[in-house]
Design an enzyme around this catalytic site. Structure first.
Site, PDB file in Angstrom:
ATOM      1  CB  VAL A 152      34.871  38.368  33.523  1.00 35.68           C
ATOM      2  CG1 VAL A 152      34.738  37.737  34.906  1.00 35.68           C
ATOM      3  CG2 VAL A 152      35.651  39.676  33.624  1.00 35.68           C
ATOM      4  CG  PHE A 153      35.320  31.225  32.933  1.00 32.74           C
ATOM      5  CD1 PHE A 153      34.499  30.757  31.925  1.00 32.74           C
ATOM      6  CD2 PHE A 153      35.604  30.387  34.003  1.00 32.74           C
ATOM      7  CE1 PHE A 153      33.960  29.475  31.970  1.00 32.74           C
ATOM      8  CE2 PHE A 153      35.083  29.100  34.062  1.00 32.74           C
ATOM      9  CZ  PHE A 153      34.255  28.642  33.038  1.00 32.74           C
ATOM     10  N   GLY A 154      32.951  33.118  34.541  1.00 36.40           N
ATOM     11  CA  GLY A 154      32.252  32.828  35.785  1.00 36.40           C
ATOM     12  C   GLY A 154      31.885  31.366  35.883  1.00 36.40           C
ATOM     13  CE1 TYR A 155      34.519  29.193  40.889  1.00 37.18           C
ATOM     14  CE2 TYR A 155      35.650  30.585  39.284  1.00 37.18           C
ATOM     15  CZ  TYR A 155      35.482  30.151  40.587  1.00 37.18           C
ATOM     16  OH  TYR A 155      36.272  30.672  41.591  1.00 37.18           O
ATOM     17  N   GLY A 156      30.390  30.304  39.125  1.00 39.26           N
ATOM     18  CA  GLY A 156      29.499  30.265  40.281  1.00 39.26           C
ATOM     19  C   GLY A 156      28.275  31.103  40.007  1.00 39.26           C
ATOM     20  CB  SER A 157      26.537  33.699  41.996  1.00 35.74           C
ATOM     21  OG  SER A 157      27.639  34.552  42.266  1.00 35.74           O
ATOM     22  CD  GLU A 198      33.211  36.999  42.392  1.00 36.63           C
ATOM     23  OE1 GLU A 198      33.608  36.064  43.111  1.00 36.63           O
ATOM     24  OE2 GLU A 198      32.061  37.045  41.953  1.00 36.63           O
TER      25      GLU A 198
END
Length: 262
Positions: free
Chosen positions: A33-38, A112
């Protein structure tokens, strides 16, 4: 208005069906899973491995509204989403989740999709390259598929583009169940500065500068917005007692360098 709400409900139903189909596939084996925020600094679920890296073809924007974690129904905050950008590169962190982990996906779906208004996509994630390794020796095998949650304009929380000063002021004023909207922004900027100091994200760092500028002008203590306690008055140095102290006020470098080793 009724037609708009009906269309929104239809989109939500279609999104839920697609999401459930995608999740059924990834449940059978480990997945990223790619996260770019919190998610970069607060994933909230167990994982086997985390890797800093980037995805291509997207740019990060604070165009998505949030009415739970960083805002309310009457005063929505602004959080990050991705927009398609042919030349864009977005840095963040990918998490490897085991097939036996039955809690991560439901947690992410609630965080999300149900609360955030995001949809699920599959993208190529590129781990951060070893800058001491010649680029010619890097293999395409380094990239891997990852799930990516992106908010799209059709979702009911979408706020869209606005002048950066307006976005910064909105972020500074909003709070939700997870804390202040400013904390979300500042911790994400800190993650980028600590993990990928050579990367450039002009939208993110411009908002950070503006939030700190407005906080100083309005005499708002960023330490309190970050959920950090103020030191006792007697423990402060004389210069701190003489004028207000604002956390992070002097930590913004004059410029950022763009990574050229892609």
């Amino acid at each position: 208005m009724e037609n708009s709400e009906e269309n929104s409900r239809k989109i939500d139903i279609e999104t839920k069906k697609k999401m459930e189909a995608q999740l059924e596939v990834v449940k059978r084996e480990p997945f990223w899973v790619f996260g770019y925020g919190s998610l970069c600094w607060n994933p909230g679920f167990e994982y086997q491995q985390s890797v800093t890296g980037y995805v291509k073809g997207f740019s990060r924007r604070f165009w998505q509204g949030n009415t739970v974690h960083r805002g309310t129904e009457t005063k929505p905050g602004r959080v990050a989403t991705l927009i398609e950008d042919k030349e864009g590169i977005t840095w963040g962190k990918a998490f490897l989740i085991s097939a036996e982990n039955k809690a991560a996906l439901p947690y992410l779906s609630t965080r999300e999709c149900q609360l955030g208004g995001y949809k699920i996509y599959t993208v190529n994630f590129h781990p951060r390259p070893d800058f001491f390794q010649p680029s010619s020796s890097r293999s395409q095998a380094d990239k891997r598929d990852a799930l990516l949650y992106i908010a799209v304009p059709e979702n009911k929380h979408w706020l869209g583009a606005a002048p950066l000063p307006d976005i910064a002021k909105q972020i500074l004023e909003c709070h939700g169940s997870s804390g202040s909207n400013a904390e979300y922004l500042l911790r994400l900027a800190d993650f980028m500065r600590d993990e990928v100091p050579e990367a450039l994200d002009e939208h993110l760092f411009s908002l950070e500068r503006l939030v700190k500028k407005f906080a100083a002008e309005m005499r708002i203590c960023l330490r309190s917005l970050m959920g950090e306690a103020e030191p006792p008055e007697e423990n402060k140095p004389p210069e701190a007692k003489a004028s207000p102290s604002y956390a992070y006020a002097s930590r913004i470098p004059d410029k950022k360098l763009r990574c050229v080793n892609m």
